[in-house]
Design a protein around this motif. Structure first.
Motif, PDB file in Angstrom:
ATOM      1  N   VAL A 232      36.284 127.183 -80.957  1.00 43.82           N
ATOM      2  CA  VAL A 232      35.946 126.521 -79.371  1.00 43.82           C
ATOM      3  C   VAL A 232      34.768 125.785 -79.429  1.00 43.82           C
ATOM      4  CG1 VAL A 232      35.505 127.667 -76.956  1.00 43.82           C
ATOM      5  CG2 VAL A 232      37.093 128.724 -78.487  1.00 43.82           C
ATOM      6  N   VAL A 233      35.019 124.474 -78.765  1.00 42.53           N
ATOM      7  CA  VAL A 233      33.686 123.713 -78.719  1.00 42.53           C
ATOM      8  C   VAL A 233      33.142 123.498 -77.161  1.00 42.53           C
ATOM      9  CG1 VAL A 233      34.620 122.180 -80.767  1.00 42.53           C
ATOM     10  CG2 VAL A 233      35.422 121.631 -78.403  1.00 42.53           C
ATOM     11  N   ARG A 234      34.056 124.128 -76.417  1.00 41.83           N
ATOM     12  CA  ARG A 234      33.735 124.207 -74.668  1.00 41.83           C
ATOM     13  C   ARG A 234      34.501 124.994 -74.013  1.00 41.83           C
ATOM     14  NH1 ARG A 234      31.609 120.077 -71.002  1.00 41.83           N
ATOM     15  NH2 ARG A 234      32.616 120.180 -69.153  1.00 41.83           N
ATOM     16  N   VAL A 235      34.035 125.627 -73.066  1.00 38.25           N
ATOM     17  CA  VAL A 235      34.670 126.561 -72.166  1.00 38.25           C
ATOM     18  C   VAL A 235      34.337 126.089 -70.855  1.00 38.25           C
ATOM     19  CG1 VAL A 235      35.269 128.725 -71.535  1.00 38.25           C
ATOM     20  CG2 VAL A 235      34.368 128.628 -73.892  1.00 38.25           C
ATOM     21  N   ASP A 236      35.689 126.224 -70.201  1.00 38.96           N
ATOM     22  CA  ASP A 236      35.490 125.510 -68.595  1.00 38.96           C
ATOM     23  C   ASP A 236      36.713 126.145 -67.747  1.00 38.96           C
ATOM     24  OD1 ASP A 236      34.971 123.940 -66.486  1.00 38.96           O
ATOM     25  OD2 ASP A 236      35.883 122.359 -67.229  1.00 38.96           O
ATOM     26  N   ARG A 237      36.433 127.103 -66.775  1.00 38.10           N
ATOM     27  CA  ARG A 237      37.213 127.554 -65.928  1.00 38.10           C
ATOM     28  C   ARG A 237      38.824 128.079 -66.363  1.00 38.10           C
ATOM     29  NH1 ARG A 237      36.106 123.054 -61.185  1.00 38.10           N
ATOM     30  NH2 ARG A 237      33.870 123.229 -61.023  1.00 38.10           N
ATOM     31  N   GLY A 238      38.755 128.887 -67.272  1.00 36.42           N
ATOM     32  CA  GLY A 238      39.876 129.495 -67.778  1.00 36.42           C
ATOM     33  C   GLY A 238      40.625 128.746 -68.830  1.00 36.42           C
ATOM     34  N   GLN A 239      40.027 127.782 -69.322  1.00 33.56           N
ATOM     35  CA  GLN A 239      40.495 126.797 -70.326  1.00 33.56           C
ATOM     36  C   GLN A 239      39.268 126.491 -71.342  1.00 33.56           C
ATOM     37  OE1 GLN A 239      42.677 123.501 -68.234  1.00 33.56           O
ATOM     38  NE2 GLN A 239      44.365 124.390 -68.929  1.00 33.56           N
ATOM     39  N   CYS A 240      39.898 125.958 -72.531  1.00 32.73           N
ATOM     40  CA  CYS A 240      38.621 125.763 -73.497  1.00 32.73           C
ATOM     41  C   CYS A 240      39.298 124.599 -74.259  1.00 32.73           C
ATOM     42  CB  CYS A 240      38.388 126.787 -74.341  1.00 32.73           C
ATOM     43  SG  CYS A 240      39.734 127.649 -75.428  1.00 32.73           S
TER      44      CYS A 240
ATOM     45  N   LEU B  93      42.499 120.310 -79.051  1.00 32.31           N
ATOM     46  CA  LEU B  93      43.273 120.727 -78.222  1.00 32.31           C
ATOM     47  C   LEU B  93      42.751 121.394 -76.861  1.00 32.31           C
ATOM     48  CD1 LEU B  93      46.102 122.525 -80.393  1.00 32.31           C
ATOM     49  CD2 LEU B  93      46.253 120.053 -79.381  1.00 32.31           C
ATOM     50  N   ARG B  94      43.340 121.020 -75.576  1.00 35.95           N
ATOM     51  CA  ARG B  94      43.035 121.914 -74.525  1.00 35.95           C
ATOM     52  C   ARG B  94      43.751 123.215 -74.342  1.00 35.95           C
ATOM     53  NH1 ARG B  94      38.923 121.760 -70.896  1.00 35.95           N
ATOM     54  NH2 ARG B  94      38.951 122.364 -68.854  1.00 35.95           N
ATOM     55  N   ALA B  95      43.365 124.328 -74.390  1.00 34.28           N
ATOM     56  CA  ALA B  95      44.205 125.375 -74.298  1.00 34.28           C
ATOM     57  C   ALA B  95      43.837 126.406 -73.080  1.00 34.28           C
ATOM     58  CB  ALA B  95      44.237 126.096 -75.519  1.00 34.28           C
ATOM     59  N   ASP B  96      44.635 127.186 -72.740  1.00 34.48           N
ATOM     60  CA  ASP B  96      44.725 128.015 -71.750  1.00 34.48           C
ATOM     61  C   ASP B  96      44.259 129.320 -72.198  1.00 34.48           C
ATOM     62  OD1 ASP B  96      45.400 130.164 -69.657  1.00 34.48           O
ATOM     63  OD2 ASP B  96      46.081 128.435 -68.403  1.00 34.48           O
TER      64      ASP B  96
ATOM     65  N   ARG C  18      33.453 140.191 -74.479  1.00 34.25           N
ATOM     66  CA  ARG C  18      34.506 139.671 -75.247  1.00 34.25           C
ATOM     67  C   ARG C  18      35.090 138.545 -74.824  1.00 34.25           C
ATOM     68  NH1 ARG C  18      38.444 144.524 -76.162  1.00 34.25           N
ATOM     69  NH2 ARG C  18      39.286 143.348 -77.707  1.00 34.25           N
ATOM     70  N   VAL C  19      34.754 137.631 -73.804  1.00 37.47           N
ATOM     71  CA  VAL C  19      35.281 136.690 -73.198  1.00 37.47           C
ATOM     72  C   VAL C  19      35.129 135.282 -74.186  1.00 37.47           C
ATOM     73  CG1 VAL C  19      34.995 137.233 -70.943  1.00 37.47           C
ATOM     74  CG2 VAL C  19      33.031 135.710 -71.985  1.00 37.47           C
ATOM     75  N   VAL C  20      36.118 134.425 -74.152  1.00 38.33           N
ATOM     76  CA  VAL C  20      36.155 133.323 -74.857  1.00 38.33           C
ATOM     77  C   VAL C  20      34.669 132.348 -74.865  1.00 38.33           C
ATOM     78  CG1 VAL C  20      36.897 131.110 -75.558  1.00 38.33           C
ATOM     79  CG2 VAL C  20      38.497 133.059 -74.900  1.00 38.33           C
ATOM     80  N   CYS C  21      34.216 132.170 -76.009  1.00 37.79           N
ATOM     81  CA  CYS C  21      32.709 131.612 -75.932  1.00 37.79           C
ATOM     82  C   CYS C  21      32.402 130.620 -76.862  1.00 37.79           C
ATOM     83  CB  CYS C  21      31.530 132.484 -76.160  1.00 37.79           C
ATOM     84  SG  CYS C  21      29.844 132.262 -76.147  1.00 37.79           S
ATOM     85  N   THR C  22      31.738 129.379 -76.524  1.00 38.66           N
ATOM     86  CA  THR C  22      31.577 128.334 -77.519  1.00 38.66           C
ATOM     87  C   THR C  22      31.129 128.928 -78.878  1.00 38.66           C
ATOM     88  OG1 THR C  22      30.950 126.813 -75.675  1.00 38.66           O
ATOM     89  CG2 THR C  22      30.315 126.189 -78.062  1.00 38.66           C
ATOM     90  N   GLY C  23      31.822 128.442 -79.813  1.00 44.67           N
ATOM     91  CA  GLY C  23      31.491 128.898 -81.262  1.00 44.67           C
ATOM     92  C   GLY C  23      32.477 129.917 -81.813  1.00 44.67           C
ATOM     93  N   ASP C  24      33.354 130.331 -81.121  1.00 43.11           N
ATOM     94  CA  ASP C  24      34.506 131.324 -81.510  1.00 43.11           C
ATOM     95  C   ASP C  24      35.466 130.703 -82.042  1.00 43.11           C
ATOM     96  OD1 ASP C  24      33.977 134.036 -80.370  1.00 43.11           O
ATOM     97  OD2 ASP C  24      34.350 133.363 -78.538  1.00 43.11           O
TER      98      ASP C  24
ATOM     99  N   THR D 166      26.869 122.926 -69.477  1.00 45.43           N
ATOM    100  CA  THR D 166      27.944 123.774 -70.263  1.00 45.43           C
ATOM    101  C   THR D 166      27.278 123.950 -71.531  1.00 45.43           C
ATOM    102  OG1 THR D 166      29.184 122.040 -70.845  1.00 45.43           O
ATOM    103  CG2 THR D 166      29.840 123.198 -68.773  1.00 45.43           C
ATOM    104  N   ARG D 167      27.938 125.117 -72.398  1.00 47.52           N
ATOM    105  CA  ARG D 167      27.400 125.021 -73.794  1.00 47.52           C
ATOM    106  C   ARG D 167      28.687 124.156 -74.597  1.00 47.52           C
ATOM    107  NH1 ARG D 167      26.733 129.892 -71.189  1.00 47.52           N
ATOM    108  NH2 ARG D 167      28.725 130.985 -71.754  1.00 47.52           N
ATOM    109  N   ASN D 168      28.209 123.132 -75.450  1.00 46.68           N
ATOM    110  CA  ASN D 168      29.197 122.383 -76.302  1.00 46.68           C
ATOM    111  C   ASN D 168      28.681 122.720 -77.606  1.00 46.68           C
ATOM    112  OD1 ASN D 168      30.141 120.872 -73.780  1.00 46.68           O
ATOM    113  ND2 ASN D 168      28.036 120.526 -73.375  1.00 46.68           N
ATOM    114  N   LEU D 169      29.772 122.440 -78.396  1.00 48.89           N
ATOM    115  CA  LEU D 169      29.774 122.396 -80.018  1.00 48.89           C
ATOM    116  C   LEU D 169      29.942 120.810 -80.514  1.00 48.89           C
ATOM    117  CD1 LEU D 169      31.026 125.113 -82.588  1.00 48.89           C
ATOM    118  CD2 LEU D 169      31.272 122.669 -82.654  1.00 48.89           C
ATOM    119  N   LEU D 170      28.919 120.745 -81.242  1.00 47.63           N
ATOM    120  CA  LEU D 170      28.827 119.103 -81.479  1.00 47.63           C
ATOM    121  C   LEU D 170      28.490 119.121 -83.137  1.00 47.63           C
ATOM    122  CD1 LEU D 170      26.330 118.169 -78.468  1.00 47.63           C
ATOM    123  CD2 LEU D 170      29.061 117.597 -78.699  1.00 47.63           C
TER     124      LEU D 170
END
Length: 373
Positions: free
Chosen positions: A42-50, A59-62, A73-79, A248-252
């Motif tokens: 996960v490189v970014r999480v945004d409103r129910g998608q990442c 990929l942008r996934a739900d 336990r919610v999806v987080c940047t770095g997962d 937002t938290r971004n993985l670069l």
């Protein structure tokens, strides 16, 4: 191309043999993994998608399949996750077990933790030298960093604003006294001072960049990345603080020529509340813990007990009194939060128990049938 070779494309993002093993365990059941599973970070999480980087590209996934009631336990940047790439849109099917997680308590009254970054090797704490060093804030950040399982690293940013090298050396010494066991580096993104050393320390791992707004995090991130990836805005004249530029938290990915690795840039933190930080406090104040081992009483509270080695160290000047006061303060805060959290959990358990009781009565009434009048 074999799966192992496909997945090797993720090596620049931290993929290794242990993650491969976790992925194989998670995808052993096709019903759980989906028809076309892929590993992804996960490189970014945004409103129910990442957004996830995968062997098939980004990929942008739900995240509908991984929405737990537990905010920890919610999806987080770095997962790391298993993605069903066959869907339209693709879906995150499950998260691989986290190795580390940087967590703080939220400011709400619900006593919940918030995961800021997952699977982090280095917690890079940025403290600006354009203002007086806030040693208490450094201790707070370090307590959380040690608790996360990551290795803390303290960077003193904007070193170019300090008039002379002797003053910089004095500030570094103060920070080192406050951060036992932690490397302290003065850096300047403007002049490049210390950036090459910092890049070498971070090479090959996952680094979470943390700090207050105005600490120069985005400028530092751009210096490490070698290009303008993060927006930087001017410092406000009225208070010397920067405007929030990272929202937002971004993985670069970091440049391969400086050793690679990835950087998670986080928004500026106004509040840094402790969360389950007892172990982290022990490491952040390791010299006090070591002194306590020589106290006469094993349950010494270091208040007024006879034979207290900690108070003796304060008395002879080897332990700053400010340091002990800060330790006491953070211990009290952590204990209060733990008590509040336990109370919340007990309340949730009572709620679930009552719901089950009500459901049991309802099912019993249905089994008995309608009552006769």
């Amino acid at each position: 191309m074999s799966h192992s070779r496909e997945h090797a494309a993720l090596a620049a993002y931290g993929w290794d043999a242990d993650w491969q093993a976790e992925y194989l365990r998670a995808t052993a059941d096709p019903a759980t993994a989906g028809p076309d599973p892929l590993p992804g970070r996960v490189v970014r999480v945004d409103r129910g998608q990442c957004d996830l980087v995968t062997p098939a590209g980004t990929l942008r996934a739900d995240t509908e399949f991984v929405v737990p009631r537990d905010p920890m336990r919610v999806v987080c940047t770095g997962d790391w996750a298993v993605v069903d790439a066959d869907g339209a849109p693709p879906y995150v099917r499950t998260l691989l077990p986290r190795r580390t997680a940087f967590v703080r308590s939220t400011s709400s009254k619900r006593s919940e933790g918030q995961v800021l970054a997952a699977n982090v090797d280095h917690a890079l704490i940025a403290i600006s030298l354009d203002a007086e060093l806030d040693l208490g804030r450094i201790e707070r950040f370090l307590s959380l960093a040690w608790s996360s399982g990551a290795q803390p690293l303290l960077v003193l940013t904007k070193a170019d604003l300090v008039p002379d090298g002797a003053t910089v050396a004095h500030l570094v010494a103060d920070a080192e006294t406050t951060a036992p066991g932690v490397q302290v580096l003065p850096v300047s993104a403007e002049t490049g001072e210390g950036i090459d050393i910092l890049a070498a320390v971070l090479a090959g791992g996952t680094t979470a960049l943390l700090g207050q707004s105005g600490a120069g995090k985005s400028t530092l991130a751009n210096a490490l990345l070698g290009h303008r990836a993060q927006q930087v805005q001017a410092i406000r004249d009225r208070d010397g603080k920067g405007r929030h530029t990272t929202t937002t938290r971004n993985l670069l990915p970091l440049p391969a020529e400086t050793g690679g690795g990835v950087l998670i840039d986080t928004p500026g933190l106004r509040g840094v509340g402790l969360w389950d930080a007892e172990d982290g406090l022990g490491q952040a104040f390791s010299e006090i813990e070591e002194l306590a081992a020589d106290c006469r009483f094993p349950d010494c509270a270091h208040q007024s007990e006879p034979g207290c080695a900690v108070l003796a160290a304060v008395e002879d000047g080897t332990l700053p009194e400010r340091r002990l006061e800060s330790y006491r303060k953070l211990l009290r805060e952590n204990a209060r939060l733990a008590a509040r959290t336990d109370a919340r959990l007990r309340a949730e358990q009572r709620k679930v128990f009552k719901q089950r009781q009500a459901l049991g009565r309802h099912m019993l009434e249905r089994k008995r049938g309608p009552r006769r009048r």
